[in-house]
Scaffold this active site. Structure first.
Site, PDB file in Angstrom:
ATOM      1  N   SER A  32       0.824  -1.210   0.000  1.00 55.05           N
ATOM      2  CA  SER A  32       0.000   0.000   0.000  1.00 55.05           C
ATOM      3  C   SER A  32       0.856   1.257   0.000  1.00 55.05           C
ATOM      4  O   SER A  32       1.762   1.391   0.817  1.00 55.05           O
ATOM      5  CB  SER A  32      -0.879   0.051   1.260  1.00 55.05           C
ATOM      6  OG  SER A  32      -1.616  -1.119   1.396  1.00 55.05           O
ATOM      7  N   HIS A  63      -9.622  -1.439  -9.396  1.00 57.05           N
ATOM      8  CA  HIS A  63      -8.707  -2.395  -9.991  1.00 57.05           C
ATOM      9  C   HIS A  63      -7.957  -3.174  -8.924  1.00 57.05           C
ATOM     10  O   HIS A  63      -7.487  -2.600  -7.958  1.00 57.05           O
ATOM     11  CB  HIS A  63      -7.684  -1.647 -10.858  1.00 57.05           C
ATOM     12  CG  HIS A  63      -8.324  -0.840 -11.938  1.00 57.05           C
ATOM     13  ND1 HIS A  63      -8.919  -1.414 -13.026  1.00 57.05           N
ATOM     14  CD2 HIS A  63      -8.483   0.498 -12.084  1.00 57.05           C
ATOM     15  CE1 HIS A  63      -9.412  -0.477 -13.795  1.00 57.05           C
ATOM     16  NE2 HIS A  63      -9.172   0.699 -13.251  1.00 57.05           N
ATOM     17  N   HIS A  86      -5.473  -9.390  -1.139  1.00 58.20           N
ATOM     18  CA  HIS A  86      -5.412  -9.505   0.319  1.00 58.20           C
ATOM     19  C   HIS A  86      -6.400 -10.559   0.831  1.00 58.20           C
ATOM     20  O   HIS A  86      -7.508 -10.691   0.300  1.00 58.20           O
ATOM     21  CB  HIS A  86      -5.746  -8.158   0.975  1.00 58.20           C
ATOM     22  CG  HIS A  86      -4.673  -7.128   0.834  1.00 58.20           C
ATOM     23  ND1 HIS A  86      -4.725  -6.119  -0.101  1.00 58.20           N
ATOM     24  CD2 HIS A  86      -3.505  -6.963   1.510  1.00 58.20           C
ATOM     25  CE1 HIS A  86      -3.633  -5.374   0.015  1.00 58.20           C
ATOM     26  NE2 HIS A  86      -2.878  -5.860   0.979  1.00 58.20           N
ATOM     27  N   TYR A  88      -7.938 -10.302   3.614  1.00 61.96           N
ATOM     28  CA  TYR A  88      -9.082  -9.619   4.236  1.00 61.96           C
ATOM     29  C   TYR A  88     -10.164  -9.227   3.237  1.00 61.96           C
ATOM     30  O   TYR A  88     -11.302  -8.951   3.601  1.00 61.96           O
ATOM     31  CB  TYR A  88      -8.640  -8.395   5.065  1.00 61.96           C
ATOM     32  CG  TYR A  88      -8.004  -7.268   4.282  1.00 61.96           C
ATOM     33  CD1 TYR A  88      -8.740  -6.449   3.440  1.00 61.96           C
ATOM     34  CD2 TYR A  88      -6.635  -7.011   4.403  1.00 61.96           C
ATOM     35  CE1 TYR A  88      -8.150  -5.416   2.728  1.00 61.96           C
ATOM     36  CE2 TYR A  88      -6.039  -5.991   3.707  1.00 61.96           C
ATOM     37  CZ  TYR A  88      -6.800  -5.194   2.853  1.00 61.96           C
ATOM     38  OH  TYR A  88      -6.211  -4.186   2.148  1.00 61.96           O
ATOM     39  N   GLU A  89      -9.799  -9.212   1.952  1.00 59.89           N
ATOM     40  CA  GLU A  89     -10.811  -8.889   0.937  1.00 59.89           C
ATOM     41  C   GLU A  89     -11.751 -10.078   0.707  1.00 59.89           C
ATOM     42  O   GLU A  89     -12.762  -9.942   0.020  1.00 59.89           O
ATOM     43  CB  GLU A  89     -10.137  -8.532  -0.387  1.00 59.89           C
ATOM     44  CG  GLU A  89      -9.397  -7.206  -0.344  1.00 59.89           C
ATOM     45  CD  GLU A  89      -8.559  -6.976  -1.586  1.00 59.89           C
ATOM     46  OE1 GLU A  89      -8.970  -6.177  -2.425  1.00 59.89           O
ATOM     47  OE2 GLU A  89      -7.508  -7.629  -1.717  1.00 59.89           O
ATOM     48  N   ALA A 116       2.949  -2.220   4.003  1.00 55.62           N
ATOM     49  CA  ALA A 116       2.748  -1.173   4.997  1.00 55.62           C
ATOM     50  C   ALA A 116       2.462  -1.887   6.309  1.00 55.62           C
ATOM     51  O   ALA A 116       1.756  -2.895   6.309  1.00 55.62           O
ATOM     52  CB  ALA A 116       1.566  -0.309   4.592  1.00 55.62           C
ATOM     53  N   MET A 214      -1.247  -6.956   7.462  1.00 50.93           N
ATOM     54  CA  MET A 214      -2.316  -7.878   7.017  1.00 50.93           C
ATOM     55  C   MET A 214      -1.956  -8.592   5.717  1.00 50.93           C
ATOM     56  O   MET A 214      -2.841  -8.971   4.956  1.00 50.93           O
ATOM     57  CB  MET A 214      -3.617  -7.091   6.838  1.00 50.93           C
ATOM     58  CG  MET A 214      -4.039  -6.293   8.047  1.00 50.93           C
ATOM     59  SD  MET A 214      -5.462  -5.257   7.668  1.00 50.93           S
ATOM     60  CE  MET A 214      -5.502  -4.184   9.105  1.00 50.93           C
ATOM     61  N   SER A 215      -0.671  -8.762   5.466  1.00 50.94           N
ATOM     62  CA  SER A 215      -0.291  -9.380   4.182  1.00 50.94           C
ATOM     63  C   SER A 215       1.023 -10.141   4.347  1.00 50.94           C
ATOM     64  O   SER A 215       1.387 -10.550   5.454  1.00 50.94           O
ATOM     65  CB  SER A 215      -0.140  -8.292   3.110  1.00 50.94           C
ATOM     66  OG  SER A 215       0.975  -7.471   3.403  1.00 50.94           O
ATOM     67  N   ASN A 238       2.544   3.793  10.441  1.00 55.22           N
ATOM     68  CA  ASN A 238       1.887   4.370  11.624  1.00 55.22           C
ATOM     69  C   ASN A 238       2.376   3.608  12.844  1.00 55.22           C
ATOM     70  O   ASN A 238       2.870   2.492  12.718  1.00 55.22           O
ATOM     71  CB  ASN A 238       0.356   4.208  11.501  1.00 55.22           C
ATOM     72  CG  ASN A 238      -0.032   2.739  11.335  1.00 55.22           C
ATOM     73  OD1 ASN A 238       0.084   2.184  10.230  1.00 55.22           O
ATOM     74  ND2 ASN A 238      -0.449   2.109  12.411  1.00 55.22           N
ATOM     75  N   HIS A 250      -6.700   4.482   7.294  1.00 55.91           N
ATOM     76  CA  HIS A 250      -6.074   4.037   6.045  1.00 55.91           C
ATOM     77  C   HIS A 250      -5.395   5.221   5.353  1.00 55.91           C
ATOM     78  O   HIS A 250      -4.373   5.074   4.694  1.00 55.91           O
ATOM     79  CB  HIS A 250      -7.138   3.400   5.139  1.00 55.91           C
ATOM     80  CG  HIS A 250      -6.580   2.833   3.877  1.00 55.91           C
ATOM     81  ND1 HIS A 250      -5.588   1.873   3.864  1.00 55.91           N
ATOM     82  CD2 HIS A 250      -6.857   3.091   2.578  1.00 55.91           C
ATOM     83  CE1 HIS A 250      -5.284   1.571   2.610  1.00 55.91           C
ATOM     84  NE2 HIS A 250      -6.033   2.290   1.814  1.00 55.91           N
TER      85      HIS A 250
HETATM   86  N1  HPA Z   1      -2.037  -2.773  11.740  1.00 56.02           N
HETATM   87  C1  HPA Z   1      -2.234  -3.697  10.781  1.00 56.02           C
HETATM   88  N2  HPA Z   1      -1.943  -3.494   9.515  1.00 56.02           N
HETATM   89  C2  HPA Z   1      -1.405  -2.309   9.173  1.00 56.02           C
HETATM   90  C3  HPA Z   1      -1.194  -1.294  10.118  1.00 56.02           C
HETATM   91  C4  HPA Z   1      -1.523  -1.548  11.475  1.00 56.02           C
HETATM   92  O1  HPA Z   1      -1.338  -0.704  12.378  1.00 56.02           O
HETATM   93  N3  HPA Z   1      -0.648  -0.235   9.442  1.00 56.02           N
HETATM   94  C5  HPA Z   1      -0.551  -0.620   8.134  1.00 56.02           C
HETATM   95  N4  HPA Z   1      -1.018  -1.861   7.966  1.00 56.02           N
END
Ligand code: HPA
Length: 285
Positions: A32, A63, A86, A88-89, A116, A214-215, A238, A250
């Site tokens: 991301s 996309h 992903h 989660y999708e 990310a 998450m990946s 973050n 996000h």
């Molecule tokens: N947690 C999970 N997935 C993430 C985060 C997070 O804080 N930041 C970017 N992807």
């Protein structure tokens, strides 16, 4: 008779090779906010995932992404995933990891995975880059569960060097050369899509994780199954929930990704140069 999966992979490979014919050396997954790296590649050929047989269909609006192929040096080409599938999708693990299977059958032995992630290590700051030294699979599922396709890899693959020590050393050298700080740490993968609670963040810290996302873990597991060498880099977009003074969004993740994009691109380019030099050396000797 070849298994149905092998047959599907061959169809995907033929489609890619019809657009880009030539040896491919390195696969790159762009996380991301980091996808723009592929926009700067010379004479790139882009193939939307929707056009590649047996690639998953996007589960969300817009996309899913595209495969970008580029010869970055003579005889040294990249296959770049601009966007990934992903878990989660709602994609099954087999779909999340399918592009990695295709990459391997295209002849790629080295995979660079980026993502990310939220920072768990108290010394991290938003915008740091972290070299992944190992991971925790907390997604609740393993992409290798089910019948094993023996042509692709063993039933019980070793994961003791999931992230190649040689590639880690190249990444550290590159970062030092460029004067870009590069932290190291363990990446914990959760299924998402909700961000963690502060209690979950404390749990992950106790478990020894430095970053959470998450990946990555599904793709890296499948790459190891097939004997690929893997390098992983997280962009700490973050600080994780409860450590961060504000709520997670996000938007923050995307903005930080864009902010560090310059450093990130230079780091990956320098690492690619080192991989190329090593490949050339190996071919020459
Ligand atoms: N947690 C999970 N997935 C993430 C985060 C997070 O804080 N930041 C970017 N992807």
């Amino acid at each position: 008779m070849a298994s149905p999966l092998i047959h599907q992979l061959d169809e995907s490979v033929h489609h890619v090779q019809a657009h880009f014919n030539g040896p491919l050396s390195v696969g790159l997954i762009l996380g991301s906010g980091l996808g723009l790296l592929a926009d700067d590649l010379p004479k790139a050929v882009s193939i939307p995932y929707a056009e590649i047989p047996h690639f998953a269909k996007s589960q969300v609006e817009g996309h899913a992404g595209q495969l970008v192929l580029s010869e970055i040096r003579p005889g040294f080409s990249l296959a770049c995933m601009q966007g990934r599938f992903h878990y989660y999708e709602g994609h099954p693990m087999a779909d999340v990891t399918y592009p990695i299977r295709v990459m391997k059958r295209l002849g790629i032995h080295t995979l660079i995975v980026t993502n990310a992630a939220g920072g768990l290590n108290p010394s991290f700051e938003s915008g740091n880059l972290m070299l992944i030294t190992d991971h925790l699979n907390l997604m609740g599922e393993n992409p290798l569960r089910g019948k094993n396709t023996d042509e692709l890899g063993p039933r019980f693959p070793d994961m003791s060097e999931a992230y190649s020590l040689t590639l880690q050393a190249m990444a550290k050298d590159s970062a030092q050369h460029l004067n870009i700080p590069l932290a190291t740490g363990v990446y914990a993968a959760v299924s998402g899509p909700s961000y963690e609670t502060p209690a979950e963040v404390r749990m992950l810290q106790t478990l020894g994780a430095d970053a959470v996302g998450m990946s990555t873990v599904p793709e890296v597991t499948v790459a190891n199954h097939m004997g690929m060498n893997v390098l992983g880099i997280s962009c700490i977009t973050n600080l994780a929930a409860g450590i961060s003074p504000h709520k997670l969004s996000h938007q923050e993740v995307m903005e930080t990704g864009q902010r560090v994009r310059g450093d990130f691109v230079r780091l990956v380019q320098t690492i690619l140069g080192k991989i190329h030099a090593q490949t050339t050396e190996m071919t020459a000797s």
